[in-house]
Motif scaffolding. Structure first.
Motif, mmCIF file in Angstrom:
data_model
loop_
_atom_site.group_PDB
_atom_site.id
_atom_site.type_symbol
_atom_site.label_atom_id
_atom_site.label_comp_id
_atom_site.label_asym_id
_atom_site.label_seq_id
_atom_site.Cartn_x
_atom_site.Cartn_y
_atom_site.Cartn_z
ATOM 1 N N SER A 369 0.829 -1.194 0.000
ATOM 2 C CA SER A 369 0.000 0.000 0.000
ATOM 3 C C SER A 369 0.870 1.253 0.000
ATOM 4 C CB SER A 369 -0.916 0.009 1.235
ATOM 5 O OG SER A 369 -1.707 1.174 1.265
ATOM 6 N N LYS A 370 0.587 2.137 -0.940
ATOM 7 C CA LYS A 370 1.245 3.440 -0.962
ATOM 8 C C LYS A 370 0.373 4.400 -0.177
ATOM 9 C CE LYS A 370 3.106 6.955 -4.092
ATOM 10 N NZ LYS A 370 3.248 7.391 -5.501
ATOM 11 N N LEU A 371 0.799 4.734 1.039
ATOM 12 C CA LEU A 371 -0.006 5.565 1.925
ATOM 13 C C LEU A 371 0.043 7.025 1.529
ATOM 14 C CD1 LEU A 371 1.005 3.924 5.326
ATOM 15 C CD2 LEU A 371 -0.896 3.324 3.821
ATOM 16 N N SER A 372 1.194 7.441 1.019
ATOM 17 C CA SER A 372 1.381 8.816 0.564
ATOM 18 C C SER A 372 2.604 8.843 -0.337
ATOM 19 C CB SER A 372 1.572 9.765 1.758
ATOM 20 O OG SER A 372 2.817 9.520 2.395
ATOM 21 N N ASP A 373 2.988 10.010 -0.785
ATOM 22 C CA ASP A 373 4.183 10.114 -1.620
ATOM 23 C C ASP A 373 5.444 9.757 -0.839
ATOM 24 O OD1 ASP A 373 2.702 10.889 -3.773
ATOM 25 O OD2 ASP A 373 2.982 13.045 -3.443
ATOM 26 N N LYS A 374 5.357 9.795 0.494
ATOM 27 C CA LYS A 374 6.531 9.547 1.325
ATOM 28 C C LYS A 374 6.451 8.256 2.134
ATOM 29 C CE LYS A 374 7.791 14.428 1.914
ATOM 30 N NZ LYS A 374 8.090 15.494 2.905
ATOM 31 N N ALA A 375 5.292 7.641 2.205
ATOM 32 C CA ALA A 375 5.123 6.472 3.081
ATOM 33 C C ALA A 375 4.505 5.303 2.321
ATOM 34 C CB ALA A 375 4.259 6.832 4.281
ATOM 35 N N ASP A 453 8.786 5.319 5.937
ATOM 36 C CA ASP A 453 8.305 6.702 5.909
ATOM 37 C C ASP A 453 9.499 7.637 5.747
ATOM 38 O OD1 ASP A 453 6.920 9.035 6.105
ATOM 39 O OD2 ASP A 453 6.167 8.719 8.135
ATOM 40 N N LYS A 454 9.489 8.427 4.673
ATOM 41 C CA LYS A 454 10.550 9.399 4.449
ATOM 42 C C LYS A 454 10.208 10.638 5.264
ATOM 43 C CE LYS A 454 13.460 11.219 0.755
ATOM 44 N NZ LYS A 454 14.638 10.522 1.300
ATOM 45 N N LEU A 455 10.837 10.775 6.426
ATOM 46 C CA LEU A 455 10.509 11.845 7.354
ATOM 47 C C LEU A 455 10.917 13.200 6.810
ATOM 48 C CD1 LEU A 455 11.669 10.125 10.676
ATOM 49 C CD2 LEU A 455 9.374 10.162 9.682
ATOM 50 N N SER A 456 12.054 13.230 6.155
ATOM 51 C CA SER A 456 12.573 14.460 5.569
ATOM 52 C C SER A 456 13.507 14.067 4.442
ATOM 53 C CB SER A 456 13.301 15.306 6.627
ATOM 54 O OG SER A 456 14.436 14.605 7.119
ATOM 55 N N GLU A 457 14.138 15.036 3.817
ATOM 56 C CA GLU A 457 15.007 14.729 2.699
ATOM 57 C C GLU A 457 16.127 13.760 3.067
ATOM 58 O OE1 GLU A 457 16.079 14.245 -0.986
ATOM 59 O OE2 GLU A 457 14.322 15.388 -0.360
ATOM 60 N N PRO A 458 16.798 13.936 4.241
ATOM 61 C CA PRO A 458 17.864 12.984 4.553
ATOM 62 C C PRO A 458 17.440 11.800 5.400
ATOM 63 C CG PRO A 458 18.063 14.870 6.003
ATOM 64 C CD PRO A 458 16.871 15.129 5.122
ATOM 65 N N LEU A 459 16.268 11.844 6.064
ATOM 66 C CA LEU A 459 15.904 10.827 7.056
ATOM 67 C C LEU A 459 14.752 9.944 6.596
ATOM 68 C CD1 LEU A 459 16.074 12.861 10.405
ATOM 69 C CD2 LEU A 459 17.723 11.203 9.541
ATOM 70 N N THR A 460 14.962 8.637 6.743
ATOM 71 C CA THR A 460 13.912 7.670 6.449
ATOM 72 C C THR A 460 13.756 6.727 7.632
ATOM 73 O OG1 THR A 460 14.383 7.724 4.070
ATOM 74 C CG2 THR A 460 13.150 5.836 4.897
ATOM 75 N N LEU A 461 12.539 6.563 8.081
ATOM 76 C CA LEU A 461 12.240 5.656 9.192
ATOM 77 C C LEU A 461 11.595 4.394 8.654
ATOM 78 C CD1 LEU A 461 11.969 5.057 12.273
ATOM 79 C CD2 LEU A 461 9.708 6.130 12.135
ATOM 80 N N THR A 462 12.121 3.252 9.077
ATOM 81 C CA THR A 462 11.515 1.962 8.764
ATOM 82 C C THR A 462 11.197 1.274 10.082
ATOM 83 O OG1 THR A 462 12.830 1.777 6.753
ATOM 84 C CG2 THR A 462 11.801 -0.224 7.564
ATOM 85 N N ALA A 463 9.958 0.841 10.249
ATOM 86 C CA ALA A 463 9.556 0.183 11.496
ATOM 87 C C ALA A 463 8.524 -0.885 11.185
ATOM 88 C CB ALA A 463 8.993 1.208 12.486
ATOM 89 N N GLY A 464 8.426 -1.850 12.086
ATOM 90 C CA GLY A 464 7.459 -2.900 11.824
ATOM 91 C C GLY A 464 7.333 -3.907 12.937
ATOM 92 N N GLY A 513 8.101 -9.668 17.900
ATOM 93 C CA GLY A 513 9.178 -8.684 17.900
ATOM 94 C C GLY A 513 8.773 -7.383 17.237
ATOM 95 N N LEU A 514 9.370 -6.299 17.707
ATOM 96 C CA LEU A 514 9.225 -4.977 17.105
ATOM 97 C C LEU A 514 10.590 -4.533 16.617
ATOM 98 C CD1 LEU A 514 6.980 -3.273 19.825
ATOM 99 C CD2 LEU A 514 6.216 -4.252 17.649
ATOM 100 N N PHE A 515 10.635 -3.900 15.464
ATOM 101 C CA PHE A 515 11.920 -3.452 14.942
ATOM 102 C C PHE A 515 11.778 -2.047 14.364
ATOM 103 C CE2 PHE A 515 9.792 -5.880 11.591
ATOM 104 C CZ PHE A 515 9.844 -5.021 10.490
ATOM 105 N N ALA A 516 12.887 -1.335 14.350
ATOM 106 C CA ALA A 516 12.892 0.021 13.807
ATOM 107 C C ALA A 516 14.292 0.352 13.311
ATOM 108 C CB ALA A 516 12.452 1.033 14.858
ATOM 109 N N GLN A 517 14.336 1.144 12.254
ATOM 110 C CA GLN A 517 15.618 1.610 11.726
ATOM 111 C C GLN A 517 15.466 3.057 11.252
ATOM 112 O OE1 GLN A 517 18.252 -0.724 8.953
ATOM 113 N NE2 GLN A 517 17.715 0.906 7.509
#
Length: 846
Positions: A369-375, A453-464, A513-517
């Motif tokens: 699913s494409k939630l938005s242009d960034k997520a 989720d691309k939080l900003s131009e340099p930062l991307t959060l991956t979690a699950g 388990g929960l993970f994040a990067q």
């Protein structure tokens, strides 16, 4: 005469003009549209001509094209073709820049997200990737993991030699400590961490990519990646309509057929792909016959522009004869390397007492699913159920003929003559030696969901979230009474074919388990920090050991937390060079088999988490015709759990549980590729390891029969070299296009510093502090020949593989034992390499 001269002059002028036709140069770089990796070997041609090139090792191309308007076609196996219109002026250079082409496999990018595939010059890990063409060219009749032997620090062998009985080691760690992911889904056994390749016997037929991430890897899951992570990405649903038929045969009589069909993307947004295969025939090793099927079915459905569902099911029901006993030197000298002591003739028919039979379909429903242009969100819900097991002997019987085979007819006569009334009211024949099944059924359910989720131009959060639940049912049953009427079990009494005997228990394991990067990417620098927190719940249900209780005995429940932490960075020094570094720490919950002692419900009160501390640095250089990779690593594996079985001085079997063993593995890995010309590609790899156990350990000792604690045992393992994988290896590889439609491949692998596997039963003697037995160094040569041609207008390919061309027969696995006279450890038993063998295949695309 003048007219003749005039005609000749006109002809020569036309030839001259044709050969000096005005030309320009076109260049560019071909990349994957999803992950922006350079595509090596993509074809770029001027349509309607034979003018063209293949892309270099950095994905670049440059060649001369005729003046004027031209259609440039860019194509690559597994990708959609792209056509570009260019207008070339005389002596002009046109730079097309980066040309992104999309995969023809629906949902591939999203699968790669779930699988945590590493990206070149971005992900800071040591990685080697094998594409579908490389796998198809070299696999032939080899075991699936053997195709990975051309990458550094990987050692895969056929082990006993049966179909699907291979094992693989990475960086000195066996496959219990290597994470195997299929489309991002963990598939190591949840009770003991093992990878049973026979359960996935058809996997090679549907594999698109294998990515070997050595060390802690890029996966965000809490998995077994002490030695590395092997990401196997299968075919997804194909965008393009078509199919293929493949037929192959070995020189020892095993044959295989495979059919693949795809509807392509239909107007409704639906696409369906099917692949099925059948394998049957004798094995190279005596009595290791096989009868196997495999199937793969995938259907994709678009749900608007931003959502897609993909359902996939694949499985491989199979049965095959096995060889479970290593050969002694005397057996090898007398019978040769193909010898198998597990079989004989019964009534004129072959009977192997060791047969593996299993069916393990896996189903997965993936939602992208494409939630938005960034997520975007990628979720997989999967379920597998396995039924089957393996047969083997129960009882003692050692009557063999002059060829080292069981005399089954004599055994049947012995059982039939053993008539008594010891356990029955009427006189019946009691079997003292039978063939039993060890059944291992299971059910496995899981959910894996990853949000990016691309939080900003340099930062991307991956979690699950990663959730898995597993139930394994284990018991033995009578398979063949071999001439008798019944077998007497100490608990269940008189037993006939199909009755349970010896043990019957269930293992329940639940993991959450929960993970994040968090990833930082800007300019030439990429960095990440990642963590996982998890918990494992487990318990055991014993139906046998506490019989005749009215209800099964349920063990105390175990609940243990684990976690990991990783960080790393990559810096692109220049457009061709990059440097990376990573480090991490694992606290890993022990496998289920260590939670309970003595095969009953006795809780292991000394249970503690294993720990892994690791770090590595690396450098990569990528040029149009040359690539080079180098990396160094250091791994400390602490609180290793192990169970050792041995006989004490009174010849009583003891089981010793230990949890404080420490192993230190370090090494250097090198890998290079060189495109000498458009028709010659060379490669090489080398690794230099130093792997050893770092300490002596004490272990709690239990009597195998009474299950009571009998004291403390000591294992003298300090400075002992880690076995079962060469600590030094080299490889040279070549692919040569000897004609337009003909190609030839060669690889040479050399192994050194290969030690026997740790045999704990021989390490309880304080006099035995000697080094493990060292196997002879050896090298093997494999070659192949491929021919592309048209068959009834269809693209076809014939492939001929010759393995072990020089027919080198050498030890590839071994165990040792202590010789008190010499004070050294000497060879006890082992497996030898296969001799020269061949595979022939023909693939027709339609």
């Amino acid at each position: 005469m003048k007219s003749v001269r005039l005609l000749v002059a006109v002809f020569l002028s036309l030839v001259f003009v044709g050969t000096t036709m005005a030309q320009g140069i076109v260049k560019g770089v071909v990349k994957d549209a999803a992950n922006h990796e350079s595509l090596v070997g993509a074809t770029v041609v001027v349509e309607g001509t034979t003018i063209g090139v293949t892309t270099s090792l950095d994905g670049s191309f440059s060649f001369k094209v005729p003046e004027g308007a031209q259609q440039l076609k860019i194509s690559y196996v597994g990708y959609e073709s792209l056509t570009k219109t260019i207008n070339v002026a005389k002596n002009q250079t046109i730079n097309l820049g980066t040309i992104n082409i999309a995969s023809s496999a629906i949902g591939l990018h999203e699968v790669n997200v779930l699988a945590n595939m590493a990206v070149s010059r971005k992900t800071p890990v040591a990685v080697s990737t094998l594409n579908s063409q490389t796998i198809e060219d070299n696999l032939g009749n080899q075991e699936f993991p053997e195709v990975m032997n051309t990458t550094p620090d990987v050692y895969a062998t056929k082990s006993g030699g049966g179909y699907g009985d291979a094992q693989v080691n990475i960086r000195g760690f066996d496959q219990r400590n290597i994470a195997f992911l299929i489309n991002g889904i963990p598939v190591n056994d949840m009770e003991n961490g093992w990878m049973y390749w026979s359960d996935w016997a058809g996997l090679a037929d549907v594999t698109r990519t294998i990515q070997i991430q050595r060390g802690l890897g890029a996966s965000k899951l809490a998995i077994n990646s002490v030695g590395g992570t092997v990401n196997i990405v299968t075919k997804t649903t194909d965008m393009q309509k078509g199919g293929s038929l493949t037929m192959s045969m070995t020189d020892y009589g095993q044959y295989k057929e495979m059919l693949t069909l795809s509807t392509g993307r239909l107007k409704t947004g639906t696409a369906i792909t099917f692949s099925g295969s059948h394998t049957e025939g004798p094995g190279y090793i005596d009595a290791t016959w096989v009868k196997a099927w495999s199937y793969f079915f995938s259907v994709s459905q678009e749900l608007g522009k931003n959502n897609q569902l993909v359902f996939t099911i694949f499985g491989a029901p199979q049965q095959h004869g096995q060889r479970t006993h290593m050969l002694t030197q005397a057996q090898f000298d007398k019978y040769g390397p193909k010898y198998n002591s597990n079989w004989g003739w019964l009534g004129g028919k072959m009977l192997n007492e060791v047969v593996n039979y299993y069916d393990k379909p896996q189903m997965a429903l993936n939602w992208y699913s494409k939630l938005s242009d960034k997520a975007q969100l990628a979720t997989s819900v999967y379920y597998s159920f396995g039924t089957g097991g393996g047969s083997g002997p129960l009882g003692t019987y050692d009557v063999v003929n002059d060829y080292g085979q069981y005399n089954w007819d004599a055994m049947v006569a012995t059982n039939a003559a053993n008539v008594n009334t010891d356990h029955t009211t009427a006189a019946e024949a009691q079997s003292t030696h039978i063939i039993r099944n060890s059944v291992n059924n299971h059910q496995w359910f899981g959910v894996l969901s990853t949000l990016t989720d691309k939080l900003s131009e340099p930062l991307t959060l991956t979690a699950g979230v990663d959730f898995r639940h597993y139930k394994g049912e284990h018991y033995r049953e009578v398979r063949d009474l071999l001439g008798g009427d019944y077998y007497y079990d100490k608990v269940y009494g008189v037993s006939t074919v199909g009755n349970k005997i010896a043990y019957w228990d269930d293992g329940h394991v639940t993991y959450g388990g929960l993970f994040a990067q968090l990833e930082y990417s800007k300019g030439a620098f990429d960095a990440f920090v990642a963590g996982t927190a998890s918990n494992t719940w487990a318990y055991r249900v014993d139906h046998y050991s506490y019989y005749p209780a009215q209800t099964a005995a349920v063990s105390p429940k175990v609940s243990m937390a684990g976690y990991n932490f990783k960080l790393g960075g990559n810096y692109n020094i220049s457009p061709r060079s990059n440097f990376f570094i990573n480090a991490g720490y694992y606290s890993r919950v022990p496998f289920f088999e260590y939670m309970y002692l003595n095969y009953v419900n006795d809780l292991n009160t000394n249970l503690k988490n294993e720990t892994v501390t690791a770090g590595e640095i690396g450098y990569n250089y990528i040029a149009p015709r040359f690539t080079f990779k180098a990396n160094a690593y250091y791994t400390v594996w602490g609180h290793i759990n192990m169970i050792a079985s041995y006989y004490d001085n009174n010849n009583v079997q003891q089981n010793a549980y230990l949890s404080d063993l420490k192993q230190i593995n370090s090494g250097l890995e090198l890998e290079a590729h060189y495109d000498v010309t458009n028709w010659m590609n060379l490669g090489g790899m080398a690794n230099f390891g130093h792997w050893m156990y770092a300490n002596d350990v004490s272990a709690t000792q239990y009597n195998d029969q009474t299950h009571t604690e009998t004291g403390t045992a000591y294992l003298y393992t300090k400075n002992l070299r880690v076995g079962q994988q060469p600590q030094t290896s080299y490889g040279l590889f070549g692919k040569f296009k000897v004609a337009k439609k003909l190609d030839f491949g060669l690889n040479y692998l050399y192994y050194a510093n290969l030690y026997a596997d740790l045999s704990p039963q021989y390490r309880t003697n304080p006099a035995n502090t000697a080094q493990a037995y060292k196997l002879p160094n050896y090298g093997l040569v494999n070659v192949r020949l491929g021919w592309r041609f048209k068959l009834a207008g269809m693209d076809s390919y014939f492939n001929w593989n010759v393995y072990n061309l020089m027919n080198k027969i050498t030890l590839v696995e071994a165990n040792d034992q202590f010789n008190s006279t010499s004070g050294t450890n000497v060879f006890r038993q082992g497996y030898w390499s296969w001799g020269r063998n061949m595979n022939f295949s023909l693939k027709v695309n339609f």
